[in-house]
Design a protein around this motif. Structure first.
Motif, PDB file in Angstrom:
ATOM      1  N   ASP A 287       0.837  -1.212   0.000  1.00 48.72           N
ATOM      2  CA  ASP A 287       0.000   0.000   0.000  1.00 48.72           C
ATOM      3  C   ASP A 287       0.866   1.253   0.000  1.00 48.72           C
ATOM      4  OD1 ASP A 287      -2.342  -1.455  -0.052  1.00 48.72           O
ATOM      5  OD2 ASP A 287      -2.737  -1.244   2.099  1.00 48.72           O
ATOM      6  N   ALA A 288       1.915   1.260   0.812  1.00 48.49           N
ATOM      7  CA  ALA A 288       2.815   2.416   0.868  1.00 48.49           C
ATOM      8  C   ALA A 288       3.523   2.618  -0.473  1.00 48.49           C
ATOM      9  CB  ALA A 288       3.831   2.251   1.995  1.00 48.49           C
ATOM     10  N   LEU A 289       3.999   1.540  -1.081  1.00 50.80           N
ATOM     11  CA  LEU A 289       4.634   1.643  -2.394  1.00 50.80           C
ATOM     12  C   LEU A 289       3.644   2.134  -3.448  1.00 50.80           C
ATOM     13  CD1 LEU A 289       6.859  -1.563  -2.465  1.00 50.80           C
ATOM     14  CD2 LEU A 289       7.640   0.812  -2.408  1.00 50.80           C
ATOM     15  N   GLY A 290       2.407   1.670  -3.349  1.00 52.31           N
ATOM     16  CA  GLY A 290       1.373   2.128  -4.275  1.00 52.31           C
ATOM     17  C   GLY A 290       1.114   3.618  -4.142  1.00 52.31           C
ATOM     18  N   ASP A 291       1.079   4.113  -2.919  1.00 55.22           N
ATOM     19  CA  ASP A 291       0.884   5.553  -2.693  1.00 55.22           C
ATOM     20  C   ASP A 291       2.036   6.350  -3.296  1.00 55.22           C
ATOM     21  OD1 ASP A 291      -1.462   4.988  -1.340  1.00 55.22           O
ATOM     22  OD2 ASP A 291      -0.556   5.199   0.660  1.00 55.22           O
ATOM     23  N   ILE A 292       3.256   5.886  -3.089  1.00 55.24           N
ATOM     24  CA  ILE A 292       4.424   6.575  -3.651  1.00 55.24           C
ATOM     25  C   ILE A 292       4.364   6.535  -5.176  1.00 55.24           C
ATOM     26  CG2 ILE A 292       6.943   6.458  -3.901  1.00 55.24           C
ATOM     27  CD1 ILE A 292       6.999   5.406  -0.982  1.00 55.24           C
ATOM     28  N   ALA A 293       4.020   5.372  -5.743  1.00 56.61           N
ATOM     29  CA  ALA A 293       3.954   5.242  -7.199  1.00 56.61           C
ATOM     30  C   ALA A 293       2.930   6.206  -7.797  1.00 56.61           C
ATOM     31  CB  ALA A 293       3.623   3.798  -7.577  1.00 56.61           C
ATOM     32  N   LYS A 294       1.764   6.328  -7.158  1.00 58.29           N
ATOM     33  CA  LYS A 294       0.736   7.254  -7.658  1.00 58.29           C
ATOM     34  C   LYS A 294       1.241   8.691  -7.605  1.00 58.29           C
ATOM     35  CE  LYS A 294      -3.039   4.281  -6.266  1.00 58.29           C
ATOM     36  NZ  LYS A 294      -4.009   4.016  -5.212  1.00 58.29           N
ATOM     37  N   ARG A 295       1.869   9.054  -6.507  1.00 57.46           N
ATOM     38  CA  ARG A 295       2.379  10.422  -6.376  1.00 57.46           C
ATOM     39  C   ARG A 295       3.458  10.691  -7.413  1.00 57.46           C
ATOM     40  NH1 ARG A 295       3.985  10.274  -1.411  1.00 57.46           N
ATOM     41  NH2 ARG A 295       6.214  10.235  -1.775  1.00 57.46           N
ATOM     42  N   TRP A 296       4.375   9.773  -7.582  1.00 57.02           N
ATOM     43  CA  TRP A 296       5.445   9.943  -8.565  1.00 57.02           C
ATOM     44  C   TRP A 296       4.881   9.986  -9.987  1.00 57.02           C
ATOM     45  CZ3 TRP A 296      10.439   6.801  -7.158  1.00 57.02           C
ATOM     46  CH2 TRP A 296      10.925   7.237  -5.911  1.00 57.02           C
ATOM     47  N   ARG A 297       3.867   9.157 -10.257  1.00 58.24           N
ATOM     48  CA  ARG A 297       3.224   9.186 -11.581  1.00 58.24           C
ATOM     49  C   ARG A 297       2.623  10.558 -11.846  1.00 58.24           C
ATOM     50  NH1 ARG A 297      -1.866   6.175 -11.359  1.00 58.24           N
ATOM     51  NH2 ARG A 297      -2.474   8.159 -10.496  1.00 58.24           N
ATOM     52  N   ASP A 298       1.923  11.088 -10.848  1.00 56.03           N
ATOM     53  CA  ASP A 298       1.312  12.410 -10.982  1.00 56.03           C
ATOM     54  C   ASP A 298       2.363  13.504 -11.168  1.00 56.03           C
ATOM     55  OD1 ASP A 298      -1.113  11.135 -10.689  1.00 56.03           O
ATOM     56  OD2 ASP A 298      -1.394  11.759  -8.601  1.00 56.03           O
TER      57      ASP A 298
END
Length: 107
Positions: free
Chosen positions: A84-95
């Motif tokens: 979940d934490a990696l997913g949150d980081i990935a979404k932020r970095w994608r944005d």
């Protein structure tokens, strides 16, 4: 830590764990549909490796054809908060455009 990262860094491995964590136990065909682009051979290989590591369980019903279901063990469920934490980081970095090579200012 290196051993755990090596275990998880194989192709599709974290995605398979995430799908099982997010959607619960899955039959093989449903799991293959949930991981678009993965070959049957690769999915089989990853599932065997994860089962061998005690991260997933496998139940085969003696029907014709056999019905095989996979799910996370308690060891596999331990990884949920990390994914979940990696997913949150990935979404932020994608944005932020990181994956498109459009990195604006970093701190």
């Amino acid at each position: 830590m290196d051993s755990l990262l090596r275990l998880l860094m194989g192709p599709w491995t974290t995605y398979i764990i995430w799908v099982l964590s997010d959607q619960g136990p899955q039959r093989f065909g449903a799991l293959k549909r949930a991981v678009p682009g993965i070959s049957t051979r690769m999915l089989t290989e990853r599932l065997r490796m994860l089962q061998g590591a005690g991260i997933i369980w496998r139940v085969q019903e003696e029907t014709i054809p056999p019905a095989v279901t996979y799910g996370l063990t308690s060891r596999g469920r331990e990884l949920r908060s990390i994914l979940d934490a990696l997913g949150d980081i990935a979404k932020r970095w994608r944005d932020e455009g990181v994956f498109a090579g459009e990195v604006s200012g970093t701190t």
